[in-house]
Design a protein around this motif. Structure first.
Motif, PDB file in Angstrom:
ATOM      1  N   GLY A 756       0.800  -1.207   0.000  1.00  0.00           N
ATOM      2  CA  GLY A 756       0.000   0.000   0.000  1.00  0.00           C
ATOM      3  C   GLY A 756       0.831   1.254   0.000  1.00  0.00           C
ATOM      4  N   THR A 757       0.303   2.268   0.622  1.00  0.00           N
ATOM      5  CA  THR A 757       0.965   3.569   0.656  1.00  0.00           C
ATOM      6  C   THR A 757       2.149   3.524   1.609  1.00  0.00           C
ATOM      7  N   LEU A 758       3.049   4.489   1.464  1.00  0.00           N
ATOM      8  CA  LEU A 758       4.142   4.618   2.406  1.00  0.00           C
ATOM      9  C   LEU A 758       3.577   5.045   3.755  1.00  0.00           C
ATOM     10  N   PRO A 759       4.176   4.609   4.862  1.00  0.00           N
ATOM     11  CA  PRO A 759       3.635   4.966   6.176  1.00  0.00           C
ATOM     12  C   PRO A 759       3.575   6.477   6.360  1.00  0.00           C
ATOM     13  N   ALA A 760       2.391   6.973   6.711  1.00  0.00           N
ATOM     14  CA  ALA A 760       2.235   8.379   7.026  1.00  0.00           C
ATOM     15  C   ALA A 760       2.450   8.570   8.519  1.00  0.00           C
ATOM     16  N   THR A 766       1.712  -1.195   5.892  1.00  0.00           N
ATOM     17  CA  THR A 766       2.547  -1.299   4.707  1.00  0.00           C
ATOM     18  C   THR A 766       1.856  -2.121   3.630  1.00  0.00           C
ATOM     19  N   GLN A 767       0.811  -2.821   3.997  1.00  0.00           N
ATOM     20  CA  GLN A 767       0.101  -3.650   3.035  1.00  0.00           C
ATOM     21  C   GLN A 767      -1.395  -3.592   3.295  1.00  0.00           C
ATOM     22  N   PHE A 768      -2.155  -4.015   2.282  1.00  0.00           N
ATOM     23  CA  PHE A 768      -3.602  -4.129   2.427  1.00  0.00           C
ATOM     24  C   PHE A 768      -4.007  -5.561   2.089  1.00  0.00           C
ATOM     25  N   VAL A 769      -4.957  -6.064   2.851  1.00  0.00           N
ATOM     26  CA  VAL A 769      -5.458  -7.420   2.679  1.00  0.00           C
ATOM     27  C   VAL A 769      -6.966  -7.342   2.527  1.00  0.00           C
ATOM     28  N   ALA A 770      -7.511  -8.170   1.659  1.00  0.00           N
ATOM     29  CA  ALA A 770      -8.964  -8.162   1.466  1.00  0.00           C
ATOM     30  C   ALA A 770      -9.473  -9.584   1.308  1.00  0.00           C
ATOM     31  N   GLY A 771     -10.738  -9.768   1.667  1.00  0.00           N
ATOM     32  CA  GLY A 771     -11.370 -11.066   1.501  1.00  0.00           C
ATOM     33  C   GLY A 771     -12.580 -11.210   2.390  1.00  0.00           C
ATOM     34  N   ASN A 772     -13.138 -12.404   2.399  1.00  0.00           N
ATOM     35  CA  ASN A 772     -14.307 -12.716   3.219  1.00  0.00           C
ATOM     36  C   ASN A 772     -13.824 -13.230   4.564  1.00  0.00           C
ATOM     37  N   VAL A 773     -13.907 -12.406   5.582  1.00  0.00           N
ATOM     38  CA  VAL A 773     -13.349 -12.695   6.893  1.00  0.00           C
ATOM     39  C   VAL A 773     -14.445 -13.188   7.827  1.00  0.00           C
ATOM     40  N   ARG A 774     -14.177 -14.282   8.512  1.00  0.00           N
ATOM     41  CA  ARG A 774     -15.088 -14.777   9.538  1.00  0.00           C
ATOM     42  C   ARG A 774     -14.642 -14.318  10.915  1.00  0.00           C
ATOM     43  N   THR A 775     -13.341 -14.364  11.153  1.00  0.00           N
ATOM     44  CA  THR A 775     -12.782 -13.932  12.429  1.00  0.00           C
ATOM     45  C   THR A 775     -11.431 -13.293  12.165  1.00  0.00           C
ATOM     46  N   MET A 776     -11.117 -12.269  12.944  1.00  0.00           N
ATOM     47  CA  MET A 776      -9.824 -11.605  12.795  1.00  0.00           C
ATOM     48  C   MET A 776      -9.307 -11.186  14.158  1.00  0.00           C
ATOM     49  N   ALA A 777      -8.003 -11.215  14.306  1.00  0.00           N
ATOM     50  CA  ALA A 777      -7.362 -10.668  15.497  1.00  0.00           C
ATOM     51  C   ALA A 777      -6.194  -9.798  15.053  1.00  0.00           C
TER      52      ALA A 777
END
Length: 1388
Positions: A756-760, A766-777
């Motif tokens: 992704g974009t440089l840290p502001a 630093t990255q982007f993740v996408a998808g169908n999420v059931r659970t996240m931590a």
């Protein structure tokens, strides 16, 4: 607290935030931010049924696309594409007339601030559109788009030099072409032979005049011993034109040119001298030492044949020579020909030539080839100078010419360079320009682009292309593909180069540099008629179809319609890929065929991946991945992969491939390419990533030396195919070549991962993740994280980088309890009451309930931990135990491990392996590791408890007798601790009835000096879950569980080490059931917390002991709550003080918690009045996880050592202010006492004074400050008042023992202050006490029954704290910590 570890049964962990959900709606697609450490944060979600497939960044904006109608937490309306600004967290739509269908791919052109969009839509363009970020407008691409049924663009990437785009997918293209009749022009000097084909006869031999050539062993006949004579023999087979080997020997001919050669085969002519001739041979390339597979024509049958190790050479004298062709052109520096079979005396040859890939011309002079009328030629205008460039072949150099040109000079005035390679025969050729990389020359800023013009001949129009020379490493660039008709007299074609019309770059010091390398022609077909590849517009125009691939130069200003016929002027050299794909697919494209990934290596090779099967041409049988090199397709090892490819990442010479495959087409890796694979470009080999993942990979990205993998899978697989939970997101460490913790935790099906974009400012993603999420931590870790200060919004959480795996142990047994962490030793606390609280109440029940069942702890779970300094590495490591397994040094171990946070490595204990679950670990001062739980140790009698010597790294099976369970049950050890009071002992607690020969139920003491078990007092009955300590020197042990004491149920009891007695704490009826966790507030007897479940098991409880009674403080916990640990933790910021917990600390409650106010959590902080949710854990299956224990490395942690004021200190400060007048009077009293005693010293002894009722010896002690101190103790803590008149008997003893007065100018009250109040932590009187205390021993026993007196036994060592009174001294028993006065005469 030093290093802090947090352990439990979890795969993911999040700091609690009511605004952040742990569970998600899997019907929507979620966009997540991923920090450099891998921590995950939710940014927004799409509408139900939406999908995010691609993303990229331009400056500070991230663009995401897929198929959705809204995005973001506020549901911003956006059709299939949107932007996200990390600095503000705002999603926005891109205009109102964007793509009217799904978007599958994005490419961010930072140089032009344009976003290229590919997918399946008809507007703004056909499957391709452009968003201009400057004008905020949509437009169709310059080529309008693509055509074909079901057309879609699935990938948009750049070439290696980032000056053109590759579009890939499932679409059709059509290229204009001209049918040109080749005049079969060929060099008549090339002799005919039945052993050659038109193709091989057209290959120009490589000049070897300057090469090193050795033939060994050689004939002793000088007329047949010169190997160079056979390179271009001047006459027929015979003396001076033939080479023979020494009689009776095979031979090896070695040719080394020490330069890079693109060769296609060898030409061999046998000798027919009487008694000599070669029958078999092999060819090995140098420097890779590879025996080449050769194809040839059998002169007798005319059939095509192949051979490798023993290739036949004809002995028919009518066969002048035979041509043996490599499978593909090979880059080499030499060859070695082994003559292994012969007839007669020895082998020999009449002709030996190394065949090129077609034709060639060097910029630094050319030698004449065999049969050619002239050597290849070069001409130039302007000034050109030589430079040496390192090639990719070891020990070889390539010389190139360079010329500088002023920035701004027109191409017509700039230097030019022309190659005129000798071409033996007309045919279809690919022409390549070799561009040396600028990194070797250190001249990258000088490089620019050049215009290359090819003159094919035969009346064809010139072919013009613009080529970038701004390449870091050597690159071979295709500049033409099509028919070449050489001139009929000198057999040459022409290639020229000059400055481009619109040069790239800005130059350096006002100069550009042009580089002239070599030109190579690769013969692809010797057919006499072929479709033209030039720019000619003759009348016989036809079209060539292409599939799935299209190249578009970013600098092109042309405007064409790629949905129709693409003119030759817009066709690039790599567009041949699409034509060859169409043909290799059998000139038909099914709806299932597609190209999904394209990557170009620095060498110029293009890798094509997707879902396809090639059924025609030289790569027939190849599926899903193929390479395009030197103008033609070449197969990768084992004919590609056995399933579709979805994504590529190219890093150096390693091509990372993702998809839904399991192996190569020939199953060459035994099923270890599950979903991911590595193709090594340099070695031409497939390599496994462990054993891959157990599902489909959708996307790959490279960041921070790691390949991040996204897809629909639940586990990563190590080399032995053992699975580690990874729900849709996994990380491969490139440097160590293994799967590592990805930092965050997801359970879902992920569709995209990208940088992704440089840290502001304030941002870490630093990255982007996408998808169908059931659970996240937020953090992902298999059972263990490290905590430290420094986080922006909370603690800095560092997940364990090692992935633990599952164990087969079942933890559902109701007879066991989640492991309680062994308490680390605490420093002395100097503000505790000495009330014997255990004697205040008696038990009300004679029956006890069983311990409640353990909270679920599915593997992998870490249930216990402790820190230990490894003397061999000086690293402080964590020793962890639980229900898990792991791989180390090619072996699998379980239940216990040593984790080094410094090196991110894990190791097993040497020797026998534990079978079962570890619930407690403890390391004593002798480096002995005590391990407790429910397990057995292979090959030993140990059950539930084992001893390991860390210094010798071996199990100690002889020092400690095993524990024994009750009939029909097994040993379970839940707690292993030690007390400062008994430094040579370890306390083991749990469920057992005997230790060795000692009968000690539930709790037993092990003497580490004598290696003996002993009973604590008269013992208890029941089961113990948790142990803590109270008192200055931890002289009081607090045990909790399901305990029966003296026939009565108590569930929480105290043991006094000083008098070896057990007692209940408070009214047992006030505790509603068995206790699972207990904590003492900094050793304070009057501040104890206990948690457990009610006797019927229906409800949890948490109780507080204030020194008088138990009261409930956890009534809001719901029935599903299970508390595993209670622990007081320090705070950096204080909270409001209350009567339960001081302002500088909180009680940390860990387990699996549920509350009506905050929902579910795994760790909660209690400040004495309210519960504050702290952490939430989840398992690998997405269920709520639990935290078992927090452990730390600082052995002598004390709240009095913190850099903030405790509540008790604040109270004393108030007392000091209010009592200011009292202390002023006390000071006056001190001065008066000193002066009066100074006068008394000169007075003579008067025996009659003994009868004076005011005799000072009757008042103990005599120091005025001690009187004040004792009074203060009585006032604040309610301790007995030591100021009283002693009995007559003791007075008599005292008078007889008095011999002299103390020096009135000796240590006075200012040197000693015995106040058991929190002021000790402020004014440092503990240090003063230690400085002036001195040891003494009891001469006689003394009952010490009076108030303020200390009992003595003869020989007891005590510490004299105040000896200013001649008769009574104030002392302390160091074993018990008790203090009081004793007769001075009783000490020596």
């Amino acid at each position: 607290m030093g290093q802090v570890g947090l352990a439990g049964a979890f795969a993911g962990l999040s700091l609690f935030n009511n605004a952040t959900a742990v569970t998600f709606d899997p019907s929507v697609s979620s966009l997540l931010a991923r920090t450099a450490e891998g921590a995950l944060t939710t940014l927004g979600t799409t509408n139900a049924g939406g999908l995010i497939r691609s993303g990229c960044a331009i400056n500070d904006i991230f663009y995401l696309a897929g198929s959705f109608s809204s995005i973001g937490n506020t549901s911003v309306s956006a059709s299939n594409i949107a932007s996200y600004m990390p600095s503000s967290g705002v999603f926005a739509a891109l205009g109102s007339n964007g793509p009217n269908g799904p978007v599958y791919s994005l490419y961010c052109d930072i140089s032009t601030s344009q976003l290229w969009v590919g997918g399946s839509f008809t507007s703004p363009g056909s499957s391709v559109a452009i968003w201009d970020t400057k004008s905020n407008s949509w437009s169709a691409p310059p080529f309008k788009g693509f055509t074909g049924d079901g057309r879609e663009v699935l990938s948009i990437t750049s070439n290696a030099s980032e000056n053109s785009l590759f579009f890939a997918g499932s679409f059709l293209t059509s290229f204009a072409a001209n049918a040109i009749s080749l005049n079969t022009t060929n060099n008549p000097n090339v002799p005919y032979s039945p052993g050659a084909t038109p193709f091989s006869s057209s290959l120009v031999p490589v000049p070897l005049q300057a090469a090193e050539i050795l033939g060994q062993p050689s004939s002793s006949d000088p007329e047949f011993s010169n190997i160079s004579n056979i390179l271009c023999p001047a006459g027929p087979d015979g003396p001076g034109n033939t080479w023979l080997a020494a009689n009776g020997n095979g031979a090896v001919i070695t040719i080394r040119d020490f330069s890079s050669i693109n060769a296609y085969g060898v030409r061999l002519g046998n000798t027919f001298q009487s008694g000599f001739g070669t029958t078999t041979f092999s060819v090995t390339s140098i420097p890779d030492n590879t025996v080449q597979t050769l194809s040839y024509v059998n002169p007798s049958t005319g059939q095509n044949m192949t051979c490798t190790a023993t290739c036949p050479l004809s002995t028919d004298s009518s066969i002048l020579y035979q041509d043996f062709i490599f499978t593909v052109p090979v880059t080499l520096t030499g060859i070695q020909i082994t003559l292994s079979g012969w007839i007669g005396e020895a082998p020999g040859l009449h002709m030996l030539q190394l065949l090129s890939s077609g034709a060639f011309a060097s910029s630094n002079g050319n030698l004449q080839s065999c049969f050619s009328p002239n050597p290849s030629n070069i001409t130039s205008t302007g000034q050109w100078s030589m430079k040496n460039a390192v090639t990719n072949i070891p020990a070889t150099l390539q010389t190139v010419l360079v010329s500088t040109v002023a920035v701004g000079m027109s191409p017509s005035q700039a230097p030019s360079f022309t190659w005129q390679p000798y071409v033996s025969a007309s045919g279809q050729y690919d022409i390549y320009l070799v561009i040396p990389g600028c990194a070797d020359f250190q001249d990258c800023p000088l490089r620019t682009s050049v215009q290359v013009t090819v003159f094919p001949g035969g009346g064809s129009q010139p072919w013009v292309s613009t080529i970038s020379q701004q390449v870091q490493s050597d690159m071979t660039t295709l500049v033409y593909s099509g028919p070449i008709v050489p001139s009929s007299t000198d057999f040459v074609t022409t290639v020229s180069m000059t400055l481009a019309n619109n040069p790239e770059g800005t130059g350096q010091d006002g100069q550009y540099e042009l580089v002239a390398g070599d030109v190579a022609l690769v013969l692809t077909s010797a057919n006499v008629t072929s479709a033209a590849g030039s720019g000619s517009s003759g009348s016989n125009a036809t079209s060539q179809h292409g599939f799935g691939f299209f190249e578009w130069p970013l600098s092109s200003s042309a405007s064409i319609d790629a949905t129709g016929t693409i003119p030759n002027t817009s066709e690039t050299s790599l567009d041949t890929i699409s034509i060859d794909l169409y043909n290799a697919l059998g000139a038909t494209t099914s709806t299932t065929a597609s190209i999904t990934a394209v990557a170009q290596h620095a060498s110029g090779t293009v890798y094509i991946g997707g879902n396809f099967q090639l059924i025609s041409g030289s790569t027939s049988g190849v599926s899903n991945i193929v390479a395009f090199k030197s103008g033609s397709f070449i197969s990768l090892p084992n004919n590609g992969l056995n399933g579709p490819v979805t994504s590529f990442v190219l890093s150096g010479n390693e091509l990372y491939v993702g998809g839904s495959f399991t192996d190569t087409n020939t199953a060459s890796t035994q099923g270890k390419l599950n979903g991911v694979a590595i193709y090594d470009v340099s070695s031409n080999l497939w390599k496994a990533m462990g054993a891959g993942v157990n599902g489909v990979v959708s996307s790959l990205a490279l960041a921070n030396g790691q390949i991040v993998v996204a897809g629909n899978f639940t586990e990563t697989l190590n080399s032995s195919a053992a699975g580690v939970p990874a729900g849709g997101l996994a990380t491969w460490n490139v440097s160590i070549g293994s799967w590592v913790n990805s930092g965050g935790f997801i359970v879902g099906s992920m569709t995209f991962i990208g940088n992704g974009t440089l840290p502001a400012s304030g941002q870490k993603q630093t990255q982007f993740v996408a998808g169908n999420v059931r659970t996240m931590a937020e953090y992902g870790s298999s059972g263990l994280v490290m905590l430290s200060s420094g986080g922006s919004t909370g603690p800095l959480v560092t997940p364990m980088s090692i992935q633990l795996t599952s164990n087969v142990t079942n933890l559902s047994s109701p007879a066991t309890l989640t492991k309680r962490h062994p308490h680390v030793r605490r420093g002395p606390s100097t503000w505790i009451s000495h009330l014997n609280i255990g004697t205040l109440f008696t038990r009300q029940s004679a029956t006890s309930s069983a311990l409640p069942p353990s909270p679920p702890a599915p593997a992998p779970a870490v249930l216990a931990g402790t820190f230990w300094t490894n003397v061999s590495t000086s690293h402080q490591v964590a020793i962890i135990g639980g229900n898990f397994s792991f791989s180390s040094s090619s072996t699998t171990s379980s239940a216990i491990a040593i984790y080094d946070p410094v090196t991110s490595s894990i190791s097993a204990l040497a020797g026998a392996q534990i079978n079962g679950v570890v619930r407690a670990v403890y390391v004593d001062q002798q480096q002995q590791l005590f391990i407790g739980g429910e397990f057995n140790l292979t090959g030993t009698s140990a059950s539930g408890l084992a001893l390991y010597d860390l210094s010798t790294q071996q199990w100690d099976t002889s020092s400690m007798q095993p524990l024994q369970p009750s009939a029909g049950s097994s040993v379970v050890v839940r707690s292993i601790t030690s007390s400062v009071y008994k430094s040579d002992a370890v306390i083991v607690a749990g469920s057992f009835v005997q230790a060795g020969s000692v009968s000690c139920q539930a709790i037993c003491l092990f003497d580490t000096t004598l290696n003996q078990w002993s009973l604590l007092g008269s013992g208890i009955q029941g089961d113990i879950s948790s142990v803590s300590y109270a008192g200055n020197t931890q002289e009081i042990l607090i045990a909790a569980g399901s305990i029966t004491l003296g026939g009565l149920t108590t569930n929480i009891a105290q043991y006094n080490f000083a008098d070896s007695t057990w007692a209940a704490i408070g009214n047992s009826a006030e505790i509603p059931g068995p206790v699972t966790a207990v904590a003492v507030n900094n050793g304070n007897y009057s501040s104890i917390f206990a948690a457990g479940r009610t006797a019927d098991g229906s409800s949890p409880f948490m109780m507080f002991w204030d020194g008088v009674s138990w009261s409930s403080v956890g009534s809001s916990f719901q029935g599903t709550t299970n508390i595993s640990q209670l622990l007081m933790v320090p705070l950096l910021d204080t909270h409001s003080a209350n009567s339960i917990i001081e302002s500088d600390r909180m009680l940390m409650i860990s387990g699996a918690l549920s509350d009506s106010s905050f929902g579910s959590a795994s760790s909660v902080l209690f400040d004495g009045s309210s519960f504050i949710p702290y952490m939430a854990a989840v398992t690998a299956q997405g269920a709520l996880g639990s935290i078992s224990s927090l452990f730390y490395s600082l052995a002598n942690f004390s709240f009095g050592q913190q850099q903030f004021l405790a509540t008790g200190i604040v109270i004393l400060i108030s007392i000091a202010i209010a009592a200011g007048v009292v202390f002023l009077l006390a000071l006056i009293g001190i001065l008066w006492t000193l002066l009066s005693r100074r006068d008394d010293r000169v007075a003579k002894y008067n025996a009659s004074d003994d009868d004076d009722d005011d005799n000072s010896v009757q008042h103990r002690p005599s120091s005025l400050l001690e009187h004040i101190n004792a009074a203060t103790r009585t006032t604040i803590l309610g301790a007995p008042n030591p100021l009283h008149v002693v009995g007559t008997e003791k007075d008599e003893v005292t008078r007889k023992s008095t011999t002299a007065e103390l020096d009135p100018f000796g240590p006075d009250g200012s040197n000693y202050l015995r106040a058991e109040t929190p002021s000790d932590a402020v004014v440092g009187t503990m240090a003063a006490e230690e400085e002036f205390a001195r040891p003494a021993h009891a001469r006689y026993s003394f009952d010490g029954t009076g108030e303020g007196e200390l009992p003595l036994t003869a020989g007891l060592e005590v510490e004299v704290l105040d000896d200013r009174d001649a008769a009574w001294w104030y002392t302390r028993n160091p074993q018990t910590g008790q203090e009081g006065v004793v007769p001075a005469a009783y000490l020596y």
